[in-house]
Design a protein around this motif. Structure first.
Motif, short mmCIF file in Angstrom:
data_model
loop_
_atom_site.label_atom_id
_atom_site.label_comp_id
_atom_site.label_asym_id
_atom_site.label_seq_id
_atom_site.Cartn_x
_atom_site.Cartn_y
_atom_site.Cartn_z
N MET A 175 4.46 6.36 12.04
CA MET A 175 4.53 5.94 10.56
C MET A 175 5.86 5.90 10.12
O MET A 175 6.55 6.99 10.48
CB MET A 175 3.57 6.65 9.73
N ALA B 125 5.44 5.32 2.98
CA ALA B 125 4.43 5.92 3.06
C ALA B 125 4.12 6.03 1.56
O ALA B 125 5.07 6.14 0.60
CB ALA B 125 4.77 7.32 3.39
N ASP C 40 -0.08 9.20 1.77
CA ASP C 40 0.34 9.53 3.10
C ASP C 40 1.29 10.87 3.15
O ASP C 40 1.03 11.66 3.99
CB ASP C 40 1.18 8.27 3.58
#
Lengths: 259, 378
Positions: A71, A76, A80
């Protein structure tokens, strides 16, 4: 050799970081594989901590791409970020313990926020973590200001490991520890890796740590990774900085002492 | 992420077989704790407990500890208990949790509430004495340093003092002017509003002049300085204390009072009278402006009236107080700063205490001065 995406825990590509006119990291690329212990070495002030802090999102980058567990941090959401907070643990150089909380409360803090467990269990787990890093249960009631340097590091590690993260970032974990404590710390990190399949990204200057615990070592010089691989490869490296790092006066004395 | 954790149990004669299945990790923390409640397990007739680990998908410290705890409770009841089918890669973790929590941490005894309350009152009372001693201590240390500096003027840190004068004096000037200007205006407005009921508007000038020059000029400025600069002194010295900078100075053979505190206090003692002077002028200006715009009193009348009723004595009374206020603020701020301990909380606490204490003492001191000046007829 390109590791597949599955095996890569942290991937850094073409990273550029600078402050003002000064470029600290210059098109740097580095992969950290899942389950390995990667040691990062480099000159003091050469950008090791900057790299670490950029990876965990504390310093903005100018260019490049950083992926952690597949990721990208900058994309994010807040949600997240919370889940990242659970999946990684960070040991700061100075410990960064919350000074108004006791040692036990420091270790409990991430658990309290993220887990739904009862208070007695919370206490037991915190004590368990403290004992795992080699502290006594009685240390739990102390405040960070009352701790020695080595104890601060241990508490910080216990806090970093509170949620059993997948990745731990260690910023000079053994600096300021006596050789015995530093050795214990290395063993501890290796045990934890074995039990949790932990990925460890470690900034260190401790040649013993590099030899004993690190699967691979990356050498940072002139803002780039100039050599990366098992310690044997680095010892064979022709790069002048790497050579002087491993074959300098202190390294030689150490080698003599060992043989 | 693995499947939900399950703990299934089968009883075979005297043997209880538990099988842990699924993901025993913190993700399922709420579920796990209820699952492994040792009290819900059948106790009677059981001699042996075995926990089958073969079908555990994931395990972390939380899961491992809960299972370990289960085993310990069973052993405490006199049963034999063990893990079976433990996968090799979890052995290290199980071994680790096996070692922990063997010794209960010595808990600190909790005192009776009433006694604790009385205790804190007593401590607060005793603290008054230590506070007074700390104040006198700092005053004494400062006097000692001043005496030393007078003997050898070259040891005085002029650069530092000028730097602090700039910070607490020059840079504070705009906000002081603004506040005192507004206060002067407000006093004048209130005076005009109420005095006009019995046609005594001209006395507003007396009130504004005397109040501002004798009391409000110096009081408002001192309170502002305590909040603005005193707190900064405490926070600076406190964080220096936290980072061992003060210890470093001391071991290098420097006296922190000479290096850090004297320039700061001296800067305050010089700056506060100046700020008071300009503050008072701004307050008079504000009062005059309001009297003109709101009360219709022309500036020339205001000034003429001011000359008539205000003597230099009023001005002197205000100005004499200023350096003493500065001394109190400076000493409180610095001694509180040196009392900071290691934690961020104590820094906050000391900064608050510093501001509260210095404002309180400034007002008390003002009262003492009022009595003093009244009795000497100033």
């Amino acid at each position: 050799m390109q590791a597949s995406a599955e095996q890569v825990a942290i991937s850094v590509r073409d990273l550029v970081v600078g402050f003002g006119d000064q470029v600290v990291l210059d098109h740097l690329s580095l992969d950290v594989r899942r389950g390995e212990i990667l040691g990062l070495v480099g000159a003091s002030g050469g950008g090791k901590s900057v790299l670490l802090r950029t990876i965990i999102g504390l310093i903005p980058k100018r260019q490049g791409r950083i992926e952690i567990m597949g990721m990208e941090l900058e994309k994010a959401t807040l949600q997240d970020m919370r889940s990242f907070g659970r999946r990684w643990g960070i040991l700061y150089q100075q410990g960064a313990l919350f000074s108004s909380l006791t040692v036990r409360q420091n270790v409990q803090f991430p658990m309290r926020e993220n887990l739904e467990i009862s208070l007695p269990l919370l206490d037991e787990l915190a004590t368990a973590k403290l004992e795992m890093v080699g502290l006594s249960p009685d240390d739990g009631d102390k405040f960070p200001a009352e701790l020695s340097g080595g104890m601060t590091k241990r508490v910080a590690l216990a806090r970093a490991l509170a949620l059993d993260p997948e990745i731990v970032f260690l910023d000079e974990p053994t600096s300021g520890l006596d050789p015995i404590a530093a050795g214990d710390f290395d063993v501890l990190i290796r045990t934890l890796r074995q039990t949790f399949g932990l990925t460890v990204f470690m900034v260190t200057h401790d040649l013993d740590s590099l030899h004993t615990v690190c699967d691979r070592v990356a050498a940072l010089a002139d803002g780039k990774v100039v050599a990366v691989g098992p310690i044997a490869n680095l010892l064979a490296s022709e790069h002048p900085w790497v050579k002087s790092y491993f074959y300098g006066e202190r390294a030689r004395i150490r080698a003599h002492a060992v043989h | 992420m693995g499947s939900k954790p399950v703990l299934s149990s089968t009883i075979a004669g005297e043997r209880l077989e538990l099988a842990a299945v699924g993901s025993w990790t913190a993700v399922y923390s709420d579920l796990l704790e209820r699952l492994v409640d040792p009290d819900t397990l059948p106790v009677s007739n059981i001699r042996r407990v075995a926990i089958d680990m073969t079908r555990v998908q994931e395990l972390d410290t939380l899961g491992a500890w809960l299972l370990e705890r289960l085993i310990r409770r069973s052993r405490d009841r006199g049963q034999e208990a063990e893990f079976v089918g433990l996968p090799e890669h979890y052995r290290g973790l199980i071994d680790q949790v096996h070692e922990v929590n063997r010794r209960a941490p010595s808990s600190r005894a909790r005192a009776n509430r009433l006694i604790a309350g009385l205790d804190s009152v007593g401590r607060a009372a005793a603290e008054l004495k230590t506070d007074l001693i700390a104040f006198l201590d700092m005053l004494g240390a400062l006097s000692g340093v001043i005496a030393r500096v007078l003997v050898r003027p070259r040891t005085f840190r002029l650069t530092s003092a000028v730097h602090h004068m700039n910070r607490v004096g020059w840079q504070a000037l705009p906000i002081m002017l603004l506040i005192t200007f507004l206060i002067g205006g407000i006093i004048a407005q209130q005076g005009i509003f109420h005095f006009s009921k019995f046609g005594a508007e001209t006395y507003v000038v007396d009130m504004v002049g005397i109040l501002v020059l004798r009391e409000f000029g110096v009081l408002i400025v001192s309170i502002m300085v305590a909040g603005r600069s005193g707190s900064a002194y405490t926070a600076e010295l406190g964080s220096m204390k936290m980072r061992e900078e003060i210890d470093a100075l001391r071991t290098m053979g420097f006296d922190p009072v000479e290096v850090l505190i004297l320039p700061r206090v001296l800067a305050l003692v010089c700056a506060l009278p100046i700020l008071t002077f300009f503050g008072s002028m701004a307050a008079l200006y504000g009062g005059g402006l309001v009297a003109w715009l709101y009360g219709g009193m022309s500036p020339s009348i205001f000034v003429a009236r001011l000359r008539e009723v205000i003597s230099v004595t009023h001005f002197e009374v205000g100005m004499i107080k200023a350096p003493f206020m500065a001394l109190v603020i400076g000493i409180i701020a610095c001694s509180e700063g040196l009392l900071v301990k290691g934690s961020a909380e104590s820094l906050g606490l000391r900064t608050t205490t510093s501001v509260v204490k210095s404002i309180f003492l400034v007002i008390v001191l003002d009262g003492v001065f009022a009595i003093f000046f009244a009795s000497i007829g100033m």
